[in-house]
Design a protein around this motif. Structure first.
Motif, mmCIF file in Angstrom:
data_model
loop_
_atom_site.group_PDB
_atom_site.id
_atom_site.type_symbol
_atom_site.label_atom_id
_atom_site.label_comp_id
_atom_site.label_asym_id
_atom_site.label_seq_id
_atom_site.Cartn_x
_atom_site.Cartn_y
_atom_site.Cartn_z
ATOM 1 N N GLU A 21 -26.353 -29.818 -2.950
ATOM 2 C CA GLU A 21 -26.627 -28.525 -2.324
ATOM 3 C C GLU A 21 -27.847 -27.840 -2.944
ATOM 4 O OE1 GLU A 21 -22.533 -26.569 -0.868
ATOM 5 O OE2 GLU A 21 -22.621 -26.892 -3.038
ATOM 6 N N ARG A 22 -28.235 -28.254 -4.120
ATOM 7 C CA ARG A 22 -29.383 -27.650 -4.810
ATOM 8 C C ARG A 22 -30.710 -28.273 -4.402
ATOM 9 N NH1 ARG A 22 -28.147 -23.188 -5.260
ATOM 10 N NH2 ARG A 22 -29.981 -22.833 -6.533
ATOM 11 N N VAL A 23 -30.662 -29.432 -3.722
ATOM 12 C CA VAL A 23 -31.911 -30.108 -3.340
ATOM 13 C C VAL A 23 -32.115 -30.205 -1.832
ATOM 14 C CG1 VAL A 23 -32.107 -31.433 -5.475
ATOM 15 C CG2 VAL A 23 -30.840 -32.387 -3.565
ATOM 16 N N LYS A 24 -31.041 -30.154 -1.081
ATOM 17 C CA LYS A 24 -31.142 -30.290 0.380
ATOM 18 C C LYS A 24 -30.623 -29.018 1.044
ATOM 19 C CE LYS A 24 -30.052 -33.244 4.208
ATOM 20 N NZ LYS A 24 -28.918 -33.721 4.946
ATOM 21 N N THR A 25 -31.412 -28.509 1.992
ATOM 22 C CA THR A 25 -30.974 -27.296 2.695
ATOM 23 C C THR A 25 -29.745 -27.588 3.540
ATOM 24 O OG1 THR A 25 -32.412 -27.677 4.603
ATOM 25 C CG2 THR A 25 -33.320 -26.359 2.783
ATOM 26 N N GLN A 26 -28.998 -26.526 3.795
ATOM 27 C CA GLN A 26 -27.863 -26.624 4.709
ATOM 28 C C GLN A 26 -27.871 -25.406 5.622
ATOM 29 O OE1 GLN A 26 -23.845 -25.796 2.971
ATOM 30 N NE2 GLN A 26 -24.978 -25.878 1.036
ATOM 31 N N LYS A 27 -27.266 -25.569 6.763
ATOM 32 C CA LYS A 27 -27.228 -24.507 7.758
ATOM 33 C C LYS A 27 -26.152 -23.482 7.389
ATOM 34 C CE LYS A 27 -28.159 -25.640 11.901
ATOM 35 N NZ LYS A 27 -29.512 -25.141 11.868
ATOM 36 N N ILE A 28 -26.541 -22.214 7.436
ATOM 37 C CA ILE A 28 -25.575 -21.132 7.274
ATOM 38 C C ILE A 28 -25.663 -20.218 8.493
ATOM 39 C CG2 ILE A 28 -25.605 -21.208 4.759
ATOM 40 C CD1 ILE A 28 -27.329 -18.643 4.811
ATOM 41 N N ARG A 29 -24.605 -19.478 8.703
ATOM 42 C CA ARG A 29 -24.533 -18.509 9.804
ATOM 43 C C ARG A 29 -24.053 -17.193 9.218
ATOM 44 N NH1 ARG A 29 -21.212 -20.968 14.078
ATOM 45 N NH2 ARG A 29 -23.115 -22.110 14.502
ATOM 46 N N ILE A 30 -24.765 -16.115 9.566
ATOM 47 C CA ILE A 30 -24.466 -14.805 8.998
ATOM 48 C C ILE A 30 -24.235 -13.798 10.116
ATOM 49 C CG2 ILE A 30 -25.328 -12.929 7.549
ATOM 50 C CD1 ILE A 30 -27.099 -15.020 6.167
ATOM 51 N N SER A 31 -23.168 -13.026 9.975
ATOM 52 C CA SER A 31 -22.920 -11.880 10.848
ATOM 53 C C SER A 31 -22.859 -10.643 9.955
ATOM 54 C CB SER A 31 -21.623 -12.044 11.632
ATOM 55 O OG SER A 31 -21.753 -13.101 12.566
ATOM 56 N N MET A 32 -23.456 -9.542 10.445
ATOM 57 C CA MET A 32 -23.539 -8.318 9.646
ATOM 58 C C MET A 32 -23.343 -7.112 10.550
ATOM 59 S SD MET A 32 -27.029 -9.217 7.531
ATOM 60 C CE MET A 32 -27.899 -10.056 8.858
ATOM 61 N N GLU A 33 -22.826 -6.047 9.961
ATOM 62 C CA GLU A 33 -22.766 -4.750 10.646
ATOM 63 C C GLU A 33 -23.076 -3.664 9.634
ATOM 64 O OE1 GLU A 33 -19.885 -1.910 13.342
ATOM 65 O OE2 GLU A 33 -19.318 -3.992 13.007
ATOM 66 N N PHE A 34 -23.896 -2.720 10.064
ATOM 67 C CA PHE A 34 -24.344 -1.616 9.225
ATOM 68 C C PHE A 34 -23.964 -0.304 9.891
ATOM 69 C CE2 PHE A 34 -27.124 -5.217 8.921
ATOM 70 C CZ PHE A 34 -27.396 -5.349 7.582
ATOM 71 N N LYS A 35 -23.342 0.579 9.145
ATOM 72 C CA LYS A 35 -23.055 1.932 9.624
ATOM 73 C C LYS A 35 -23.829 2.899 8.735
ATOM 74 C CE LYS A 35 -18.618 0.815 11.617
ATOM 75 N NZ LYS A 35 -17.192 1.044 11.630
ATOM 76 N N ALA A 36 -24.778 3.620 9.358
ATOM 77 C CA ALA A 36 -25.659 4.483 8.585
ATOM 78 C C ALA A 36 -26.100 5.668 9.424
ATOM 79 C CB ALA A 36 -26.877 3.703 8.108
ATOM 80 N N TYR A 37 -26.679 6.641 8.738
ATOM 81 C CA TYR A 37 -27.206 7.828 9.385
ATOM 82 C C TYR A 37 -28.724 7.752 9.510
ATOM 83 C CZ TYR A 37 -22.609 9.886 8.863
ATOM 84 O OH TYR A 37 -21.260 10.118 8.943
ATOM 85 N N GLU A 38 -29.239 6.556 9.723
ATOM 86 C CA GLU A 38 -30.673 6.366 9.894
ATOM 87 C C GLU A 38 -30.898 5.147 10.777
ATOM 88 O OE1 GLU A 38 -32.675 4.637 6.217
ATOM 89 O OE2 GLU A 38 -30.691 5.172 5.445
ATOM 90 N N PHE A 39 -32.115 5.005 11.247
ATOM 91 C CA PHE A 39 -32.483 3.864 12.079
ATOM 92 C C PHE A 39 -32.521 2.601 11.225
ATOM 93 C CE2 PHE A 39 -35.842 1.023 13.694
ATOM 94 C CZ PHE A 39 -35.282 0.708 14.920
ATOM 95 N N ILE A 40 -31.862 1.558 11.705
ATOM 96 C CA ILE A 40 -31.899 0.251 11.055
ATOM 97 C C ILE A 40 -32.410 -0.747 12.079
ATOM 98 C CG2 ILE A 40 -30.527 -1.589 10.005
ATOM 99 C CD1 ILE A 40 -28.684 0.575 8.884
ATOM 100 N N ASP A 41 -33.524 -1.364 11.782
ATOM 101 C CA ASP A 41 -34.158 -2.317 12.690
ATOM 102 C C ASP A 41 -33.551 -3.700 12.461
ATOM 103 O OD1 ASP A 41 -35.898 -4.234 13.844
ATOM 104 O OD2 ASP A 41 -37.554 -2.791 13.761
ATOM 105 N N TYR A 42 -32.831 -4.203 13.446
ATOM 106 C CA TYR A 42 -32.150 -5.477 13.257
ATOM 107 C C TYR A 42 -33.126 -6.636 13.111
ATOM 108 C CZ TYR A 42 -32.285 -4.856 18.356
ATOM 109 O OH TYR A 42 -32.668 -4.566 19.633
ATOM 110 N N ALA A 43 -34.324 -6.542 13.678
ATOM 111 C CA ALA A 43 -35.326 -7.593 13.472
ATOM 112 C C ALA A 43 -35.747 -7.638 11.994
ATOM 113 C CB ALA A 43 -36.536 -7.366 14.372
ATOM 114 N N ASP A 44 -35.942 -6.459 11.395
ATOM 115 C CA ASP A 44 -36.279 -6.396 9.966
ATOM 116 C C ASP A 44 -35.151 -6.954 9.104
ATOM 117 O OD1 ASP A 44 -38.723 -5.245 10.549
ATOM 118 O OD2 ASP A 44 -38.082 -3.207 10.052
#
Length: 105
Positions: A21-44
Motif C-alpha cells: 500500500e506504500r508503493v502502489k496507489t489504490q482507489k478510495i471513495r470519499i463522501s463529505m458534508e459540511f454545515k457552516a454559516y459561510e459559502f463552501i465551494d464544493y469544487a475547492d
C-alpha cells in the motif's frame, strides 16, 4: 446555515500500512458534508481533498479523518459540523471498507 455535500469523490492515492500500500496507489471513495454559516465551494473541497491525500500519503484512514477535521475547520471558521467517510474500494474483493467521522465544533 448552509449544508454542502460531496458524494463519492473517487481517486487513486497512497494510503495504508502494508508494504504494497506504500508503493502502489489504490482507489478510495470519499463522501463529505459540511454545515457552516459561510459559502463552501464544493469544487475547492474536492481539489483540496485530493491534493492533501496525495501530499500526506496517510498510513491510516483514521489519520486522514483527524487531519481533515482540523484542516476544514481552519479553512471554514464557521463550520459547525463535518461528516466525512473514506472507503477503500478494492482492498477486500467483496466489500468496501473504511471509516467515517461526524465532528461537531
Amino acid at each position: 446555515m448552509i449544508s454542502v455535500f460531496v458524494d463519492e469523490l473517487e481517486f487513486d492515492t497512497i494510503i495504508g500500512l502494508l508494504d504494497f500500500e506504500r508503493v502502489k496507489t489504490q482507489k478510495i471513495r470519499i463522501s463529505m458534508e459540511f454545515k457552516a454559516y459561510e459559502f463552501i465551494d464544493y469544487a475547492d473541497i474536492c481539489k483540496f481533498t485530493q491534493e492533501e491525500f496525495n501530499k500526506q500519503k496517510f498510513y491510516k484512514v483514521e489519520d486522514a479523518l483527524e487531519h481533515f477535521s482540523v484542516k476544514f475547520k481552519e479553512l471554514y471558521p464557521t463550520l459547525e459540523q463535518l461528516y466525512m467517510k473514506i472507503s477503500k474500494i478494492n482492498i477486500i474483493p467483496n466489500a468496501k471498507v473504511g471509516a467515517k467521522i461526524i465532528k461537531n465544533y
